[in-house]
Design a protein around this motif. Structure first.
Motif, short mmCIF file in Angstrom:
data_model
loop_
_atom_site.label_atom_id
_atom_site.label_comp_id
_atom_site.label_asym_id
_atom_site.label_seq_id
_atom_site.Cartn_x
_atom_site.Cartn_y
_atom_site.Cartn_z
N ARG A 10 0.83 -1.20 0.00
CA ARG A 10 0.00 0.00 0.00
C ARG A 10 0.86 1.25 0.00
N MET A 11 1.82 1.23 0.91
CA MET A 11 2.65 2.43 1.02
C MET A 11 3.42 2.68 -0.27
N TYR A 14 1.79 4.95 -2.77
CA TYR A 14 1.82 6.33 -2.25
C TYR A 14 3.22 6.93 -2.41
N GLU A 17 4.26 7.60 -6.06
CA GLU A 17 3.65 8.83 -6.61
C GLU A 17 4.42 10.05 -6.15
N ARG A 127 -8.63 1.33 -3.91
CA ARG A 127 -7.50 1.59 -3.01
C ARG A 127 -6.40 2.35 -3.73
N LEU A 131 -5.03 5.96 -2.66
CA LEU A 131 -3.62 6.23 -2.37
C LEU A 131 -3.09 7.34 -3.27
N LYS A 132 -3.48 7.29 -4.55
CA LYS A 132 -3.01 8.31 -5.49
C LYS A 132 -3.52 9.68 -5.09
N THR A 134 -4.48 10.60 -2.11
CA THR A 134 -3.81 11.00 -0.87
C THR A 134 -2.44 11.60 -1.17
N ALA A 135 -1.72 10.94 -2.11
CA ALA A 135 -0.40 11.47 -2.47
C ALA A 135 -0.54 12.87 -3.07
#
Lengths: 275, 235
Positions: A10-11, A14, A17, A127, A131-132, A134-135
């Motif tokens: 997951r990380m 992020y 990106e 997801r 994540l994208k 959030t980045a």
């Protein structure tokens, strides 16, 4: 063991990106810092204490003043008047950054032919999207911090810190408008059939709303069209010279962000990815 | 033959940019020139207002030679706004023409064709040049037509064309810079940021020099690609 591997995966999206946009982010930050520093230098060397400037500006016809970039009658020779004018330009840059980023961060995988690789990974599309975004939001916050920090560094100490609350208010409202355009950019990437067009459409939306906001300021007539022009929602004059930002501006921006966000998540999941 | 096909492919890739930027610039020129009658009939003479102030203040505002009631004074003033947009377009087009292949992972495909790299780059430059010429010409035609509609008989074609052609030449300059970025930093994504940043930086420098040396100084006007000092009234 399994959990940590999953968490790492997951990380990774992020962090990747953030890493692949690092140089672009630095370029935007340098651009904003240079703009603010240059303007403050100009203010220090020319406008500060030069009362005649304010007199000229108050006598210019309004339509002309707006064309030059002054949308309200302010006294340039004071730090408060100058910063109310200066606030608008970094805000435009932040908006453009957020809009292009929102469009590109999603459409890039398809354009660079890496969508097949990414979406074949055992991570759900939502997801990846989360994540994208959030980045992208993280990068918006970084750029916002850089802007506010530069303002505080260069003008924070003026008149015993008189400007600090305005700079903070500007930073907060900027973050809201960044979120608006980030979600609009992501929406254009998830709706647009051709991934290469997403950036263009997002840019046209930004340009159109900016022009509308300018037009409203030029006519000095804030009617129902004001609701269609997010750049006009948080004009500095609201919190610097008038009662405060209208509640409607907050309601509208939250509504836009929520609506666009929900649409992005529902449409992108159904999207037929171009490979 | 293959180069011809490459050229057509490049033009197709630039099609969106050409349409969008031509439309944006043409609409802006129609918008601004339709505002001209308001200035023409405005009771206040900005030049007279400014003449009451000392020279430094006039240089500072940067509009000391302006007569907005006349099209020869008004047009260069709005041309500056169009120039700023055109310059951003030019830089982005130039950079993307070159780094598109790297970013879309089509380098392998293109350079395995029996054409040498110089020829490919030459074709790309030619396509960017064509795009620039089209955008510039659309802008000039649009502003000439709207000048004829909103201020008939106020301006002669030759000087009008000479001033408007600045758009094309300045775009060519920024095309070169864009190609430069594309060649040396093919993975760089912040081209728009560089375009906006360099625009602001040059603009501020120009204003500083204008105050330092006076608005009429030829060297100030020639040093930086920000030609707004064309606003000398003809009378």
């Amino acid at each position: 063991m399994r959990l940590s591997v999953k968490g790492e995966g997951r990380m990774n999206i992020y962090l990747k990106e953030l890493k692949s946009n690092r140089k672009a982010l630095i370029a935007w930050a340098v651009c904003i810092v240079a703009l603010i520093a240059m303007s403050v230098m100009k203010y220090r060397s020319m406008y500060e204490g030069n009362a005649e400037i304010g007199q000229i500006m108050s006598e210019l016809p309004r339509i002309f003043a707006v064309l030059v970039g002054i949308s309200n009658n302010v006294d340039f020779s004071t730090a408060k008047g100058f910063i109310s004018l200066l606030f608008t330009y970094p805000a435009y840059i932040l908006i453009f950054h957020a809009g292009f980023l929102g469009a590109h961060i999603l459409s890039r995988e398809e354009e660079e032919k890496t969508a097949e690789f990414l979406y074949a990974k055992p991570v759900s599309r939502n997801r990846v999207l989360l994540l994208k975004l959030t980045a992208a939001f993280t990068m918006c916050i970084v750029l916002n911090m850089v802007t506010a920090g530069t303002f505080l560094l260069l003008l924070g100490a003026d008149n015993g810190g008189e400007l600090v609350p305005f700079i903070l208010a500007n930073s907060g409202t900027n973050l809201l408008s960044q979120l608006i355009y980030l979600s609009v950019g992501a929406l254009s990437a998830s709706l647009c059939k051709q991934p290469a067009r997403a950036g263009t459409i997002s840019g046209l939306v930004m340009f159109g709303t900016l022009l509308l906001a300018k037009g409203l300021a030029m006519a000095d007539n804030y009617n129902v069209l004001w609701m269609l022009a997010p750049p006009a929602y948080f004009e500095p004059r609201y919190y610097m010279f008038e009662k405060g930002i209208p509640t409607l501006a907050f309601v509208l921006s939250v509504a836009i962000i929520l609506a666009a966000g929900i649409l992005v998540f529902t449409c992108y999941r159904k999207r037929d990815l171009k490979t | 033959m293959i180069l011809m096909r490459l050229f057509r492919h490049e033009m197709k890739a630039l099609q969106g940019d050409i349409i969008v930027w031509s439309l944006v610039l043409a609409l802006l020129s129609v918008l601004f020139l339709s505002l001209f009658p308001i200035f023409q009939n405005h009771p206040m003479d900005i030049r007279e207002l400014l003449s009451r102030f000392p020279q430094t203040v006039r240089d500072l505002v940067g509009i000391s030679n302006f007569n907005l009631r006349d099209l020869t004074g008004y047009y260069p003033f709005f041309l500056k706004i169009c120039l700023e947009l055109a310059v951003i377009a030019a830089l982005v087009m130039g950079a993307e023409a070159v780094n598109r292949e790297t970013q879309k992972q089509t380098n392998d495909f293109l350079f395995s064709k029996p054409v040498n790299r110089t020829a490919v780059l030459r074709t790309k430059c030619l396509s960017v040049l064509t795009a620039t010429a089209i955008i510039g010409l659309v802008f000039i035609v649009a502003s000439w037509v709207s000048a004829q509609i909103f201020a008939p008989g106020r301006i002669v074609f030759a000087p009008f064309f000479a001033v408007s052609a600045v758009v094309i030449f300045l775009m060519l300059l920024y095309n070169t810079w864009g190609i430069f970025i594309g060649v040396f930093f093919p993975r760089f994504r912040g081209v728009i940021a560089v375009a906006i940043g360099s625009l602001f930086a040059f603009h501020s420098l120009y204003e500083l020099l204008q105050v330092a040396f006076g608005a009429d100084n030829l060297y100030t006007a020639g040093l930086f690609p920000c030609p707004i000092s064309t606003g000398k009234p003809s009378s």
